[in-house]
Design a protein around this motif. Sequence first.
Motif, PDB file in Angstrom:
ATOM      1  N   ALA A 164     -47.059   2.796  -2.124  1.00  0.00           N
ATOM      2  CA  ALA A 164     -45.967   2.014  -2.706  1.00  0.00           C
ATOM      3  C   ALA A 164     -46.537   0.926  -3.619  1.00  0.00           C
ATOM      4  O   ALA A 164     -47.652   0.452  -3.423  1.00  0.00           O
ATOM      5  CB  ALA A 164     -45.119   1.385  -1.607  1.00  0.00           C
ATOM      6  N   ASP A 211     -45.435  -2.752  -6.052  1.00  0.00           N
ATOM      7  CA  ASP A 211     -44.503  -3.821  -6.380  1.00  0.00           C
ATOM      8  C   ASP A 211     -44.542  -4.014  -7.888  1.00  0.00           C
ATOM      9  O   ASP A 211     -45.613  -3.934  -8.505  1.00  0.00           O
ATOM     10  CB  ASP A 211     -44.886  -5.129  -5.688  1.00  0.00           C
ATOM     11  N   ASN A 219     -41.878  -2.447  -3.138  1.00  0.00           N
ATOM     12  CA  ASN A 219     -42.142  -1.321  -2.243  1.00  0.00           C
ATOM     13  C   ASN A 219     -41.607   0.001  -2.804  1.00  0.00           C
ATOM     14  O   ASN A 219     -41.056   0.821  -2.080  1.00  0.00           O
ATOM     15  CB  ASN A 219     -41.566  -1.611  -0.858  1.00  0.00           C
ATOM     16  N   ALA A 221     -48.456  -2.364  -3.216  1.00  0.00           N
ATOM     17  CA  ALA A 221     -47.604  -3.173  -2.340  1.00  0.00           C
ATOM     18  C   ALA A 221     -48.308  -3.548  -1.038  1.00  0.00           C
ATOM     19  O   ALA A 221     -47.944  -4.542  -0.411  1.00  0.00           O
ATOM     20  CB  ALA A 221     -46.309  -2.434  -2.034  1.00  0.00           C
TER      21      ALA A 221
END
Length: 152
Positions: free
Chosen positions: A50, A52, A69, A105
């Motif tokens: 994931a 950000d 995320n 993330a």
Amino acid sequence: TKTTLIDPRLPPGGIEMVTPAAIAPAQYYKIGDYITFAWNYTSLSVTTSAIDILASCSLNQELYNIALNQSVQPTGAVTWDTGEYQSTATVPLLTETYTLVIYDASQDITTVPQAGYLAVQDQFQFGMYSPQPYTPLNGELARIQNLRRRNC
């Protein structure tokens, strides 16, 4: 736990912008519009699960969350509704230059880049602006008012 050995001579992973294209001229977006960013990953030996995605404004030192995320796809993409963000944000967007920030993330934004892993990406800059209402010059204002009177 599975450990992946990565040659330390390899570069950290990165991104290459697709939308807007890397060769496109400076990009300016109106606050209130939707903005789409897309990119391909480069030099990844380990794919993160994931990422950000943020916009950073140096003038007010703010980080604006675009997507948190978000799952990783071969081509990453996000569409940012700046109008929705503007109405719910504690700190409103400014007419200013922003930096797109993309990072793993599971890491911190200050994490030191490692060979084969996605490093913090903060090279793409774009401008945002709030349009101002049209204000005619004094002579122009009188001419417009005269035209309106004639048409009534």
